[in-house]
Design a protein around this motif. Structure first.
Motif, PDB file in Angstrom:
ATOM      1  N   UNK A 283       0.827  -1.198   0.000  1.00  5.30           N
ATOM      2  CA  UNK A 283       0.000   0.000   0.000  1.00  5.30           C
ATOM      3  C   UNK A 283       0.870   1.259   0.000  1.00  5.30           C
ATOM      4  N   UNK A 284       0.224   2.400  -0.257  1.00  4.23           N
ATOM      5  CA  UNK A 284       0.936   3.670  -0.204  1.00  4.23           C
ATOM      6  C   UNK A 284       1.315   4.200  -1.572  1.00  4.23           C
ATOM      7  N   UNK A 285       0.571   3.832  -2.591  1.00  2.00           N
ATOM      8  CA  UNK A 285       0.868   4.290  -3.959  1.00  2.00           C
ATOM      9  C   UNK A 285      -0.330   5.074  -4.500  1.00  2.00           C
ATOM     10  N   UNK A 286      -1.202   4.452  -5.292  1.00  2.00           N
ATOM     11  CA  UNK A 286      -2.321   5.205  -5.874  1.00  2.00           C
ATOM     12  C   UNK A 286      -3.650   4.921  -5.182  1.00  2.00           C
ATOM     13  N   UNK A 287      -3.659   3.940  -4.288  1.00  2.00           N
ATOM     14  CA  UNK A 287      -4.921   3.490  -3.694  1.00  2.00           C
ATOM     15  C   UNK A 287      -5.387   4.430  -2.588  1.00  2.00           C
ATOM     16  N   UNK A 288      -6.623   4.277  -2.169  1.00  2.00           N
ATOM     17  CA  UNK A 288      -7.142   5.044  -1.029  1.00  2.00           C
ATOM     18  C   UNK A 288      -7.545   4.091   0.095  1.00  2.00           C
ATOM     19  N   UNK A 289      -8.067   4.654   1.170  1.00  2.00           N
ATOM     20  CA  UNK A 289      -8.377   3.840   2.351  1.00  2.00           C
ATOM     21  C   UNK A 289      -9.496   2.835   2.106  1.00  2.00           C
ATOM     22  N   UNK A 290     -10.414   3.129   1.207  1.00  2.00           N
ATOM     23  CA  UNK A 290     -11.455   2.153   0.891  1.00  2.00           C
ATOM     24  C   UNK A 290     -10.837   0.923   0.232  1.00  2.00           C
ATOM     25  N   UNK A 291      -9.891   1.128  -0.668  1.00  2.00           N
ATOM     26  CA  UNK A 291      -9.214  -0.011  -1.283  1.00  2.00           C
ATOM     27  C   UNK A 291      -8.489  -0.853  -0.236  1.00  2.00           C
ATOM     28  N   UNK A 292      -7.835  -0.189   0.704  1.00  2.00           N
ATOM     29  CA  UNK A 292      -7.121  -0.917   1.752  1.00  2.00           C
ATOM     30  C   UNK A 292      -8.091  -1.761   2.578  1.00  2.00           C
ATOM     31  N   UNK A 293      -9.215  -1.184   2.920  1.00  2.00           N
ATOM     32  CA  UNK A 293     -10.207  -1.904   3.716  1.00  2.00           C
ATOM     33  C   UNK A 293     -10.794  -3.081   2.933  1.00  2.00           C
ATOM     34  N   UNK A 294     -11.063  -2.877   1.657  1.00  2.00           N
ATOM     35  CA  UNK A 294     -11.594  -3.952   0.819  1.00  2.00           C
ATOM     36  C   UNK A 294     -10.584  -5.096   0.704  1.00  2.00           C
ATOM     37  N   UNK A 295      -9.318  -4.756   0.602  1.00  2.00           N
ATOM     38  CA  UNK A 295      -8.265  -5.767   0.565  1.00  2.00           C
ATOM     39  C   UNK A 295      -8.290  -6.607   1.847  1.00  2.00           C
ATOM     40  N   UNK A 296      -8.380  -5.956   2.989  1.00  2.00           N
ATOM     41  CA  UNK A 296      -8.424  -6.687   4.253  1.00  2.00           C
ATOM     42  C   UNK A 296      -9.614  -7.636   4.294  1.00  2.00           C
ATOM     43  N   UNK A 297     -10.722  -7.226   3.719  1.00  2.00           N
ATOM     44  CA  UNK A 297     -11.897  -8.099   3.706  1.00  2.00           C
ATOM     45  C   UNK A 297     -11.651  -9.332   2.842  1.00  2.00           C
ATOM     46  N   UNK A 298     -10.981  -9.165   1.705  1.00  2.00           N
ATOM     47  CA  UNK A 298     -10.650 -10.317   0.862  1.00  2.00           C
ATOM     48  C   UNK A 298      -9.805 -11.321   1.641  1.00  2.00           C
ATOM     49  N   UNK A 299      -8.820 -10.806   2.372  1.00  2.00           N
ATOM     50  CA  UNK A 299      -7.940 -11.690   3.145  1.00  2.00           C
ATOM     51  C   UNK A 299      -8.708 -12.389   4.260  1.00  2.00           C
ATOM     52  N   UNK A 300      -9.527 -11.641   4.975  1.00  2.00           N
ATOM     53  CA  UNK A 300     -10.284 -12.247   6.084  1.00  2.00           C
ATOM     54  C   UNK A 300     -11.249 -13.310   5.580  1.00  2.00           C
TER      55      UNK A 300
END
Length: 460
Positions: A283-300
């Motif tokens: 993380x820390x490139x072009x994405x925003x916090x919603x993308x980060x949260x959605x990623x965590x949901x995929x992993x969980x």
């Protein structure tokens, strides 16, 4: 009606469908986190932003999130901080995938016999890989980790090579060229895994992206691929190549890579073969916090289905030498506050993964230690050599000794412990009896790594 802020950490002028906008409040999300209730994506966004009702990160709210995560860490993992004695043995930098966040790769053309120029890339034969692992075993490692470029000549096994050689009309579309075109033959994935499997060392290798490369041009499934690799000695699978598991971000930073769905399918196939997994976010490139949260949901969700993920590793984007930076798409990476919040929310959101790792390669020593109070309980490994982050512009080193680990971990009031890759063995170090060295590897005897000369095969 609640007011919202827009894409606070999106660093480039892209129009995304997914923005950090919620109907939740920070206070409600924090209450859920403190109580141990399962968080949803909107909760995660509120915690990552310290509230979408205000611009910027609120320092007081940030500390509340960090405290909640540290408390959860203490409940789940206690005061022990683990690390592993390991070696990185990446096979090749040859890759034509074209990911904009990566400077590890070198164009595969540079490795061909028809190219006579100089380049800084490398390809290792299976024999070279075996020698590298053999030498590192004498230093006490218990794990070899291998993550490599997608060399056009790399195939799963001899059967895969025969299939691809019989259909030359498809070679360009599937990124295949026979090994005879290259100065160095990398062998097959199975050859490399067998070569690294020395003295029952734990082999941690073959990302979902590599698994896709290992079945190109066939009707094989991901499970077929991981079945063959496991027979060759593969022990566990690194969940890298994940970056951000939201396709509108992947289409910008890695359009040549597999989709989110394909990544998940590969991980599920590895789990079905009883191969333990790790998972990451970059993380820390072009994405925003919603993308980060959605990623965590995929992993969980993946962990809910498989229960095979041993650890989650947040990887802060290292930008200086990458195409994203050179082309002016990004000018910086994540801030320290964003790093801390991502670590904390990972701990709070991933209620089904016990181990969260702080990467000293990405964060450095000081910030890496800070992450141990933001939800992390693991501090990576010795590595012996590290190439991917270093080639991207990382400046925090390539090796970590046990003595350094003990000094740093005890300095923050925690208990240092050596672990295996899958955390099935954890040995606390007696801090009153220096010097310190590994004990869990096939040839480990507690001798400090730095008391022995690191062979040139490892450092080259």
């Amino acid at each position: 009606m609640k007011s919202h802020r827009m894409a606070a950490t999106s660093r480039a002028p892209f129009t995304f469908d997914h923005l950090p906008i919620t109907d939740q409040s920070f206070e409600n999300a924090l209450d859920k986190a403190r109580s141990g209730s399962r968080l949803n994506v909107d909760d995660a966004v509120e915690l990552l932003t310290t509230g979408t009702d205000t611009l910027g990160i609120d320092p007081l709210r940030k500390e509340q999130v960090l405290q909640a995560a540290d408390q959860r860490r203490a409940e789940v993992a206690g005061e022990v901080v683990t690390f592993v004695a390991n070696l990185n043995n990446n096979i090749t930098t040859a890759c034509n995938t074209g990911c904009l966040f990566c400077n590890f790769k070198d164009s595969a053309y540079l490795f061909e016999k028809r190219y006579n120029g100089h380049h800084n890339g490398f390809t290792k034969t299976p024999e070279t890989s075996r020698k590298t692992v053999e030498d590192a075993l004498n230093l006490g490692i218990s794990e070899v980790c291998s993550v490599s470029g997608l060399h056009p000549a790399l195939v799963l096994n001899s059967e895969h090579r025969e299939i691809l050689n019989s259909s030359p009309e498809y070679h360009n579309s599937i990124h295949y060229k026979s090994a005879e075109n290259y100065h160095v033959d990398p062998g097959t994935y199975c050859d490399q895994i067998r070569a690294m499997k020395v003295d029952q060392i734990h082999v941690h290798s073959i990302t979902p992206e590599e698994a896709d490369h290992a079945k190109r041009g066939t009707d094989w499934s991901y499970r077929d691929v991981y079945h063959e690799l496991k027979k060759s000695g593969l022990n566990s699978v690194p969940g890298t190549a994940a970056e951000i598991l939201v396709d509108e971000v992947r289409e910008i930073i890695c359009p040549g890579k597999i989709s989110t769905t394909e990544w998940v399918c590969a991980m599920e196939a590895a789990a079905a073969e009883n191969l333990p997994l790790t998972a990451t976010i970059m993380y820390g490139h072009v994405e925003n916090e919603m993308h980060r949260a959605m990623h965590l949901e995929v992993i969980r969700d993946l962990q809910d289905r498989t229960q095979m993920i041993n650890e989650f590793v947040p990887l802060s984007f290292v930008y200086p030498n990458t195409p994203l930076h050179k082309r002016g798409i990004v000018s910086t990476g994540a801030t320290p506050s964003e790093d801390e919040l991502l670590m904390a929310v990972s701990r709070l959101f991933l209620d089904n993964i016990d181990n969260i790792q702080s990467s000293w390669v990405k964060f450095g020593d000081s910030q890496g230690l800070k992450m141990l109070s933001c939800g992390a309980n693991d501090f990576m490994g010795t590595l012996l050599t590290e190439e991917i982050t270093t080639r991207a512009g990382g400046k925090f080193g390539q090796f970590r000794s046990f003595n350094e680990y003990v000094g740093m971990i005890t300095a923050v009031g925690r208990i240092p412990a050596e672990r295996t890759t899958t955390y099935d063995q954890i040995v606390e170090l007696d801090t009153d009896c220096p010097p310190f060295g590994p004990t869990l590897g096939p040839r480990a005897d507690g001798t400090p790594m730095l008391s022995k000369t690191i062979p040139s095969t490892i450092l080259s």
